[in-house]
Design a protein around this motif. Sequence first.
Motif, PDB file in Angstrom:
ATOM      1  N   VAL A  28       0.911  -1.398   0.357  1.00 45.41           N
ATOM      2  CA  VAL A  28      -0.296   0.002   0.256  1.00 45.41           C
ATOM      3  C   VAL A  28       1.048   1.267  -0.201  1.00 45.41           C
ATOM      4  CG1 VAL A  28      -0.358  -0.149   2.723  1.00 45.41           C
ATOM      5  CG2 VAL A  28      -1.703   0.914   1.167  1.00 45.41           C
ATOM      6  N   TYR A  29       0.574   2.348  -1.216  1.00 51.45           N
ATOM      7  CA  TYR A  29       1.292   2.990  -0.654  1.00 51.45           C
ATOM      8  C   TYR A  29       0.204   4.853  -0.434  1.00 51.45           C
ATOM      9  CZ  TYR A  29       4.693   6.365  -3.616  1.00 51.45           C
ATOM     10  OH  TYR A  29       5.361   7.711  -3.455  1.00 51.45           O
ATOM     11  N   PHE A  30       0.789   5.445   0.270  1.00 52.23           N
ATOM     12  CA  PHE A  30      -0.180   6.984   0.580  1.00 52.23           C
ATOM     13  C   PHE A  30       0.487   7.400   1.403  1.00 52.23           C
ATOM     14  CE2 PHE A  30       0.211   5.376   5.787  1.00 52.23           C
ATOM     15  CZ  PHE A  30       0.901   4.679   5.271  1.00 52.23           C
ATOM     16  N   GLU A  31       0.196   8.958   1.701  1.00 51.91           N
ATOM     17  CA  GLU A  31       0.978  10.477   1.251  1.00 51.91           C
ATOM     18  C   GLU A  31       0.339  10.001   2.933  1.00 51.91           C
ATOM     19  OE1 GLU A  31      -0.199  13.737  -0.227  1.00 51.91           O
ATOM     20  OE2 GLU A  31       0.248  14.642   0.806  1.00 51.91           O
ATOM     21  N   LEU A  32       1.428  10.455   3.903  1.00 50.89           N
ATOM     22  CA  LEU A  32       1.278  10.116   5.037  1.00 50.89           C
ATOM     23  C   LEU A  32       0.949  11.689   5.981  1.00 50.89           C
ATOM     24  CD1 LEU A  32       4.495   8.296   6.591  1.00 50.89           C
ATOM     25  CD2 LEU A  32       2.171   8.293   7.651  1.00 50.89           C
ATOM     26  N   LYS A  33       0.230  11.484   6.752  1.00 49.31           N
ATOM     27  CA  LYS A  33       0.144  12.840   7.645  1.00 49.31           C
ATOM     28  C   LYS A  33       1.577  13.441   8.642  1.00 49.31           C
ATOM     29  CE  LYS A  33      -4.936  12.413   9.307  1.00 49.31           C
ATOM     30  NZ  LYS A  33      -5.479  11.031  10.034  1.00 49.31           N
ATOM     31  N   PRO A  34       1.628  14.440   8.222  1.00 45.98           N
ATOM     32  CA  PRO A  34       2.663  14.827   8.742  1.00 45.98           C
ATOM     33  C   PRO A  34       2.702  14.985   9.990  1.00 45.98           C
ATOM     34  CG  PRO A  34       1.523  17.467   7.245  1.00 45.98           C
ATOM     35  CD  PRO A  34       0.572  15.730   7.538  1.00 45.98           C
ATOM     36  N   GLY A  35       3.797  14.751  10.543  1.00 44.84           N
ATOM     37  CA  GLY A  35       4.411  14.407  12.276  1.00 44.84           C
ATOM     38  C   GLY A  35       4.096  13.057  13.115  1.00 44.84           C
ATOM     39  N   THR A  36       3.400  12.237  11.928  1.00 48.16           N
ATOM     40  CA  THR A  36       2.638  10.479  12.280  1.00 48.16           C
ATOM     41  C   THR A  36       3.407  10.216  12.149  1.00 48.16           C
ATOM     42  OG1 THR A  36       1.173  10.595  10.084  1.00 48.16           O
ATOM     43  CG2 THR A  36       0.313  11.453  12.346  1.00 48.16           C
ATOM     44  N   GLU A  37       4.846   9.870  11.994  1.00 51.25           N
ATOM     45  CA  GLU A  37       5.788   8.650  11.709  1.00 51.25           C
ATOM     46  C   GLU A  37       5.926   8.538  12.703  1.00 51.25           C
ATOM     47  OE1 GLU A  37       9.573   9.074   9.658  1.00 51.25           O
ATOM     48  OE2 GLU A  37       8.738  10.783   9.023  1.00 51.25           O
ATOM     49  N   HIS A  71       6.232  -6.231   8.417  1.00 51.90           N
ATOM     50  CA  HIS A  71       5.843  -4.805   7.233  1.00 51.90           C
ATOM     51  C   HIS A  71       7.814  -4.674   7.196  1.00 51.90           C
ATOM     52  CE1 HIS A  71       6.648  -2.829  10.647  1.00 51.90           C
ATOM     53  NE2 HIS A  71       7.360  -1.966   9.698  1.00 51.90           N
ATOM     54  N   GLU A  72       6.554  -3.944   6.100  1.00 50.41           N
ATOM     55  CA  GLU A  72       8.412  -3.440   5.421  1.00 50.41           C
ATOM     56  C   GLU A  72       8.251  -1.936   5.224  1.00 50.41           C
ATOM     57  OE1 GLU A  72      11.689  -4.055   5.330  1.00 50.41           O
ATOM     58  OE2 GLU A  72      11.596  -5.625   5.885  1.00 50.41           O
ATOM     59  N   LEU A  73       9.003  -0.932   5.262  1.00 48.25           N
ATOM     60  CA  LEU A  73       8.469   0.655   5.033  1.00 48.25           C
ATOM     61  C   LEU A  73       9.238   1.109   4.894  1.00 48.25           C
ATOM     62  CD1 LEU A  73       5.964   1.641   5.691  1.00 48.25           C
ATOM     63  CD2 LEU A  73       7.169   3.187   7.763  1.00 48.25           C
ATOM     64  N   LEU A  74       9.092   1.525   3.408  1.00 51.70           N
ATOM     65  CA  LEU A  74      10.212   2.597   2.965  1.00 51.70           C
ATOM     66  C   LEU A  74       8.994   4.322   2.936  1.00 51.70           C
ATOM     67  CD1 LEU A  74      12.796   2.333   0.541  1.00 51.70           C
ATOM     68  CD2 LEU A  74      10.923   2.158  -1.268  1.00 51.70           C
ATOM     69  N   ASN A  95      10.360  11.264  -0.037  1.00 57.75           N
ATOM     70  CA  ASN A  95       9.513  13.114   0.145  1.00 57.75           C
ATOM     71  C   ASN A  95      10.140  13.074  -0.999  1.00 57.75           C
ATOM     72  OD1 ASN A  95      10.097  12.985   3.201  1.00 57.75           O
ATOM     73  ND2 ASN A  95      11.484  12.719   3.233  1.00 57.75           N
ATOM     74  N   ASP A  96       8.681  13.713  -1.909  1.00 61.95           N
ATOM     75  CA  ASP A  96       8.499  15.036  -2.605  1.00 61.95           C
ATOM     76  C   ASP A  96       7.516  15.567  -2.663  1.00 61.95           C
ATOM     77  OD1 ASP A  96       8.378  15.355  -5.075  1.00 61.95           O
ATOM     78  OD2 ASP A  96       7.294  13.511  -6.318  1.00 61.95           O
ATOM     79  N   ASP A  97       8.245  17.320  -3.099  1.00 66.40           N
ATOM     80  CA  ASP A  97       7.464  18.367  -3.187  1.00 66.40           C
ATOM     81  C   ASP A  97       7.074  18.781  -1.782  1.00 66.40           C
ATOM     82  OD1 ASP A  97       6.927  20.887  -4.759  1.00 66.40           O
ATOM     83  OD2 ASP A  97       4.695  20.146  -5.551  1.00 66.40           O
ATOM     84  N   GLY A  98       7.702  18.038  -0.878  1.00 71.67           N
ATOM     85  CA  GLY A  98       7.071  18.989   0.454  1.00 71.67           C
ATOM     86  C   GLY A  98       6.218  17.429   1.042  1.00 71.67           C
ATOM     87  N   LYS A  99       6.424  16.426   0.604  1.00 74.99           N
ATOM     88  CA  LYS A  99       4.964  15.396   1.470  1.00 74.99           C
ATOM     89  C   LYS A  99       6.179  14.528   1.149  1.00 74.99           C
ATOM     90  CE  LYS A  99       1.042  17.305  -1.938  1.00 74.99           C
ATOM     91  NZ  LYS A  99      -0.102  16.622  -2.939  1.00 74.99           N
ATOM     92  N   ARG A 100       5.223  13.953   2.625  1.00 76.43           N
ATOM     93  CA  ARG A 100       5.672  12.947   2.510  1.00 76.43           C
ATOM     94  C   ARG A 100       5.308  11.245   2.443  1.00 76.43           C
ATOM     95  NH1 ARG A 100      10.418  10.830   4.901  1.00 76.43           N
ATOM     96  NH2 ARG A 100      11.038   9.765   6.822  1.00 76.43           N
ATOM     97  N   TYR A 101       5.098  10.496   1.780  1.00 70.96           N
ATOM     98  CA  TYR A 101       4.690   9.388   0.660  1.00 70.96           C
ATOM     99  C   TYR A 101       5.333   7.684   1.537  1.00 70.96           C
ATOM    100  CZ  TYR A 101       2.929  12.055  -2.589  1.00 70.96           C
ATOM    101  OH  TYR A 101       2.698  13.472  -3.795  1.00 70.96           O
ATOM    102  N   ALA A 102       4.403   7.054   1.733  1.00 70.66           N
ATOM    103  CA  ALA A 102       4.078   5.812   2.203  1.00 70.66           C
ATOM    104  C   ALA A 102       4.616   4.696   2.019  1.00 70.66           C
ATOM    105  CB  ALA A 102       4.787   5.408   3.518  1.00 70.66           C
ATOM    106  N   LEU A 103       5.510   3.394   2.000  1.00 69.01           N
ATOM    107  CA  LEU A 103       5.341   2.309   0.936  1.00 69.01           C
ATOM    108  C   LEU A 103       5.053   1.055   1.764  1.00 69.01           C
ATOM    109  CD1 LEU A 103       5.107   0.687  -1.762  1.00 69.01           C
ATOM    110  CD2 LEU A 103       7.315   0.293  -2.025  1.00 69.01           C
ATOM    111  N   LEU A 104       4.314   0.856   2.477  1.00 67.35           N
ATOM    112  CA  LEU A 104       4.122  -0.731   3.796  1.00 67.35           C
ATOM    113  C   LEU A 104       3.914  -1.803   2.555  1.00 67.35           C
ATOM    114  CD1 LEU A 104       4.018  -1.107   6.179  1.00 67.35           C
ATOM    115  CD2 LEU A 104       1.683  -0.507   6.133  1.00 67.35           C
TER     116      LEU A 104
END
Lengths: 632, 78
Positions: free
Chosen positions: A142-151, A163-166, A169-178
């Motif tokens: 699953v690939y999703f944009e993270l809410k800021p500060g919730t990492e 799990h594995e988490l990756l 960072n792109d254009d000020g947004k933080r995405y997560a591949l889980l």
Amino acid sequence: MAMLDLQKMRKVRVITLKDRVESVIGSLYDFGDIDVRDCQVSDLDRPLSSFEPISEMLIKLRAMEHQLHIKPEAPEAPIYSLEEAKKQYGKLRLHDAERIQKDIQELQAKKEHLVERKEDLLPFRKLYVDSTHLEGASVQFVYFELKPGTEKKLKAELKTIPHELLYVNDDGKRYALLAFDVRMETDVNVLVLKYGVIVHAIPDVQEGFGEALSKVEGELAVTESQLQNAKERLKTYREQYGPKLQEVKAGLKVLAVKAELPFKFGKTAHFSVVEGWITDNDVLDFEKRLARIPNVFYEYPETNDLPPSKLSNAKLVRPYEFLVEFFSLPKSYSLDPTLFIFLTFPLFFGMILGDIGYGLISFFLALFLKLKSKNALVKRIAGMLALAAFSTIVFGFIYGEAFGREDLFGIELHPLLHRLEHPETLINLSILVGAIHVAMGFLLGFFTQFKERHMKHAIAKLSWLVVELSLIAIVIQNADISLLEFLVPLKFWMPYPYSVGLLVLGLGGIAKLESPTHLLELPGLISNVLSYLRIAALGISGVVLAIIINQVPVDFAGTWAMLTLQKPFDIGAFLGFVAFLLIFVFGQIGAMTLGLFESSIQTLRLHYVEFFSKFYEGGGVAFKPLREKGEP
Amino acid sequence: MVDLTAGLIGLGAGLSVGAAALATAWAQSTIGSAGMGLMAEKDGTFTNVLILMAIPETMVILGFLVAFFLIGKIPGIG
């Protein structure tokens, strides 16, 4: 009364051999001034065989005109034969336009698809993972944009889930591949909902996401360029063929009118019969044209049908025909009231609005519309407005008013009748004008009935006129008419015994010739005359409104300047002046618009209700020429 | 100090215009809505509706006339 008559009409019947039908149609169309009616002597014919191809071409041209956003215009129509029309139609190369349109549709669809694909890929552009690795029987991604500060919170909650988490960072947004165990899907979904802003579906790509995106962007650029190119080609086509398309359409329309005319023809085994109406003035021309075709016969049958109505007025009067048509056309044997409307409409309009400033603006507005507009109706209305505006200027001088002021650019105006100082004179004048107008209505009623040989009703109309005049004479005996000096002699000409005697005579006439119940209409007559008071009432209210509008900006600007006065720049006074100007201009525009609207509507009402009800019936059928004047 | 008679005459004048205007407005609203219905149902009825709409206006004109004459009766104005 010839100037009040409509054009005399004659019914005509043309009989022709079937093989001459096209020639007859051509001749009738060239003649133009014939109102062709459905033939009543036999079954109706079928259209010419050319009707079908002509209709087909016309429909296609209209559709193309609509699709190409070509503004419908009516250019001078060329005269085509069917063959010539087909040839000209072919020269339009409609297939080219259709092909370009098809290209545009396809490119548009492709562009939309590519834009969608680009948006899908965009969040993955920094995810440097081979897409073939994002598949597995027991692992889910699953690939999703993270809410800021919730990492950190996410990481803590994921402790219990394999799990594995990756992070990306792109254009000020933080995405997560889980990547997680497929059996934990429910738990992961809860976490993703809790800490994710949006989940992005992983696009199906063969190569890396970045490469796929570059490829899509490249394709999109090419498609956009192709689309632009296609649109340019369509624009070129429109510029190149647009006027020609309009011209061919106009030519085809003429052909269509001719081709469908036999719908109105009567038919027998060998003959076709056409019936219609022409004016008496055109008979010679009509006969001359038909004489050129062999085996064609014509006659003027006697008929009880109501002939169509065609008004015939001088050029200056013609714009006012619109007001008669708007109400209802007179029957062809009746009287045409246009001339009277031409005389009284501007008079009442001017009496109500009566202002040099408003009159001048209206006059120039009418002139502008007359010269610039291509719409026939607007031109007619402009013609009416021009005369009404002229009358408004004249009454403006009589009342001594310009934009509600008593001076024109500093030059003092000297009113002959001051509306605010002598409203009673204006009231008397309005009633007098009303009495004359209504009397004119009765007189026309008499002539109409006389013309139609209804002698009893004609004399009844005269009786009503006598009643009205005697009532005026009775009122004048008591009224203060010192300011309307010209009425004073009436006091001596018609003393009480005469006026009362005439009243009794008139009422007796009505009771005898119509019925005693018609006497109940007497209050209606009084109310009709008093209705003209609106001329005074609207005039006075209009001038009061203009005075208020003149005063408001002065007061407002003065107060503003006083409150905001600053030194060393007198900005307050400047703003005050701007406010003055704005309120004055918009206020006067509003007052003038209201004045124009009210004057038109109320004047129209006085004609339709008070005047027409005395003599006018309407109910005429419009004369519809086969070809309008000016058409080819 | 305004004379009571003058005040009552003024009130009467105001009422004659006001009441007539209200009556006209009421009549026109009824005719207007019916007229819109008629125009929706049948083409070519605009002129008839316009005329019917204009008829009740006579009431307010007559109200104005009454007010005008009443104001003329106020002492010091007439």
